[in-house]
Every structure is written in structure tokens, then in C-alpha cells.
Design an enzyme around this catalytic site. Structure first.
Site, mmCIF file in Angstrom:
data_model
loop_
_atom_site.group_PDB
_atom_site.id
_atom_site.type_symbol
_atom_site.label_atom_id
_atom_site.label_comp_id
_atom_site.label_asym_id
_atom_site.label_seq_id
_atom_site.Cartn_x
_atom_site.Cartn_y
_atom_site.Cartn_z
ATOM 1 N N HIS A 9 44.962 48.450 38.626
ATOM 2 C CA HIS A 9 44.883 49.757 38.529
ATOM 3 C C HIS A 9 45.175 50.378 40.039
ATOM 4 C CE1 HIS A 9 43.023 49.902 34.203
ATOM 5 N NE2 HIS A 9 44.086 49.045 34.210
ATOM 6 N N GLU A 50 43.177 52.636 41.531
ATOM 7 C CA GLU A 50 41.998 52.648 42.381
ATOM 8 C C GLU A 50 41.799 51.315 43.317
ATOM 9 O OE1 GLU A 50 40.770 54.722 38.488
ATOM 10 O OE2 GLU A 50 42.388 53.274 39.424
#
Length: 363
Positions: free
Chosen positions: A50, A52
Site C-alpha cells: 500500500h 503508506e
């Protein structure tokens, strides 16, 4: 720079995932320490790390004590990848600025709660409207269980999509058609009616190929049998073909099944039932390429979310020459569906217009 400035950059990064990450949302992230960007990332491909995690990996030890700007609440569950909240806490992030909560049931605010309980300062709803707009297809899929439906057509300056004889190739220029192929390349499905199949014999693939390979969908009542030969059947091994028809005439689709197409027979062949079936297949973006009856069916049901119109500087005329959208239509101009966020782009001599339908109820 302000929080909104960094979120704006994160949104730009998120958009790079368009066509690659669906049915997941597009997400971007920026790590800032002492006013300096030390890491950036976005969700690059479905099933992979992802946004992040990508941003924190690039930031490394500089992430400790930094602020993480992210366009969607960090996930807190095990899916294709581990929880992003674990990575954020382990990296030593001091502050998280999130544009919006993730309405997905396994998250739905719990990611932010976990971060706060770990001592991370959390700020919400910075750039929220832009984040919701970016991920409108994802939000529609979660809320309504159906795909975001794009209506697309090419027409002359006087609003005709073909001449009175049915001639339509080609109204627009090479530049406009190249843009339309790029649009196809990020769709989960491309839908036409039987009339367009018979008149245009389209192949409905993206050329060159894009990040996604769309299922080519033919909508037909079945009252008139489907043709035995067409380019969709000739290329069924290259890209999936799905026929959605009326269950009363299911036997008339069998020869397409034998050729490799998938058949779905619905008891009610209305726009809502069709959209629900495509949602059941986890389609996030579906493009309706015509014809007027099909576009009109979805417009009358208020199920067109976004418009893509290619306009050529040509006049065709003719009282019987078809226009882009059929169906019943609206009775009063005051009831017309309005388009917001309308943008024009020049494509050679043609114009490309794109915007979202206000009345369809999106964020």
C-alpha cells in the site's frame, strides 16, 4: 507548505494507480520531517504494498518523528498485505494527516483509533472532497454494490453519432480515438447493446493495451438472435465476452456460450439489475459505448455517473440520424441532468469533454 499542500501532492501520487489497483482504492502518501519531504509512495498495483508502506520504505529512518500524509485512512486488517497501521507505528510516525476515513467494513475508522491509541496524533478530513472525488468509483462500489458507470460517445457538432444510413466510421479523428482507447484500457467492462453489435461490429479492446483488460459485454433482450459471426466471437480467446440477456430467451444465446462467451440470463433486464450483476462481479468501472438505446436505458435510471463526449467539427444532419442518448429522456429542461467538474480538451481538430453527473448522487 501547509497540510493541504502535502495532501494535494499525495492525491497526485494516488492518481498514478488508476487502472492498476481496482477494486482497491487509489491511495497516495507523503512523509514529511522538519518541513522536508523524505518519502513518497502510492498504491501501485492490486495485491501489492500500500501507499503508506511504499512511502515509509523510501523514508527509512527519517520517518521517525515525521508526519505521514495519506489520502485514505490506513488499513488495520490483514488482506492481501499486512495492516498499514502496524507499519506506521513501527516506523515511529508522530502525526498522521488523513483525507478521509475508509468506509470498507474491515476498517471504517478503526485504523485511526488504533493510531490514536498508540500515541500518534491524527488529523482528519484535510482535502476530503478531492479524496472522495478521486475514489468515487470505489465509494460507489462499497455503498451501492455496483460499478461507476461511464457513458461515452463520439458525435458531430450537430449531435449525431451516425448518418441516417447508419454510417459512423469515423466521426472523430485519430487523436480522439487514441484517447478513447486509453479510456478503455482502465475499465473492468465495456458494454454495448445488440444494435451497436450489429451495426458497428466493434472489437472493444484497448489498442494499445492498458493496465486492465475489460470484459466485453453485450446487452440483448434476445428477441432477435445474436449473430453467428462477429469480431467479438472471433477474439473471444483474447479478451472475455459476457452476454447479459433476458431469461425468457436464454436458448438464443447458447451458440455464443459454445464459442466461449459467458452467458447471464436475468429475469428483469433493467439497468439496476444489470448494474447489480456487474457489481457482483466486482467491477469498479464500466464504460457504456452505445448505442442510444443502451445509454438511454441507463440515463433514465439515473445510472450514468461520468460522461466522456468526443465532438468533431462536422455536420451530419438528418431527422432520422441518431443522437447519442435515446430512452424516454426528461420532460422539462429544468429536470435535465447537470454535469459538474466539466473539462474540455483539444484532441487534434476534435474536442473531448469530461464531467460527472450531478443527479446520480455521488460524493
Amino acid at each position: 507548505m501547509t497540510d493541504l499542500d502535502y495532501i494535494t501532492r499525495a492525491l497526485e501520487l494516488a492518481a498514478r494507480g488508476r487502472g492498476f489497483v481496482e477494486p482497491n482504492p487509489m491511495v497516495g502518501a507523503v512523509v514529511v520531517r522538519d518541513g522536508v519531504v523524505v518519502g513518497e509512495g502510492w498504491h501501485e498495483r492490486y495485491g501489492e504494498a500500500h501507499a503508506e508502506v511504499n512511502a515509509l520504505k523510501r523514508a527509512g529512518e527519517k520517518a521517525r518523528g515525521a508526519t505521514l500524509y495519506v489520502t485514505l485512512e490506513p488499513c488495520c486488517h490483514h488482506g492481501k498485505t499486512p495492516p498499514c497501521t502496524d507499519a506506521v507505528i513501527a516506523a515511529g510516525i508522530r502525526r498522521v494527516v488523513a483525507s478521509m476515513r475508509d468506509p470498507f467494513a474491515a476498517v471504517a475508522g478503526r485504523g485511526l483509533i488504533i493510531l490514536r491509541e498508540a500515541g500518534v496524533e491524527v488529523v482528519e478530513d484535510i482535502g476530503g472532497p478531492a479524496a472522495r472525488s478521486l475514489n468515487a468509483p470505489y465509494l460507489t462500489f462499497l455503498r451501492a454494490g455496483r460499478p461507476w458507470i461511464h457513458g461515452k460517445w463520439a458525435m458531430s457538432l450537430d449531435g449525431k453519432i451516425a448518418s441516417f444510413t447508419g454510417s459512423s466510421q469515423w466521426i472523430t479523428s485519430d487523436s480522439a480515438r487514441a484517447n478513447a482507447h486509453e479510456l478503455r484500457g482502465r475499465m473492468d467492462g465495456i458494454l454495448i447493446g445488440r444494435g451497436t453489435l450489429a451495426t458497428d461490429d466493434p472489437i472493444l479492446t484497448a489498442r494499445p493495451a492498458g493496465p486492465r483488460q475489460a470484459t466485453r459485454i453485450v446487452l440483448t433482450s434476445g428477441q432477435t438472435p445474436l449473430p453467428d459471426t462477429c469480431r467479438l466471437l472471433q477474439t473471444v480467446d483474447e479478451a472475455p465476452v459476457l452476454v447479459i440477456g433476458d431469461s425468457k430467451y436464454a436458448n438464443r444465446f447458447e451458440h455464443w456460450r459454445q464459442r466461449g462467451a459467458e452467458i447471464v440470463a436475468l429475469p428483469e433486464l433493467d439497468a439496476g439489475s444489470i448494474a447489480a450483476e456487474l457489481g457482483r462481479r466486482r467491477m469498479t468501472n464500466v464504460l457504456i459505448e452505445g448505442g442510444p438505446r443502451t445509454l438511454g436505458t441507463f440515463m433514465d435510471a439515473r445510472l450514468i455517473d461520468e460522461v466522456h463526449a468526443y465532438i468533431a467539427p462536422k455536420l451530419i444532419g438528418g431527422e432520422t440520424a441518431p443522437s447519442a442518448i435515446g430512452g424516454q429522456g426528461i420532460a422539462k429542461i429544468d429536470d435535465a441532468l447537470m454535469i459538474r467538474d466539466w473539462k474540455w480538451e483539444s484532441l487534434g481538430a476534435d474536442l473531448y469533454g469530461n464531467g460527472r453527473v450531478v443527479a446520480s448522487g455521488q460524493e
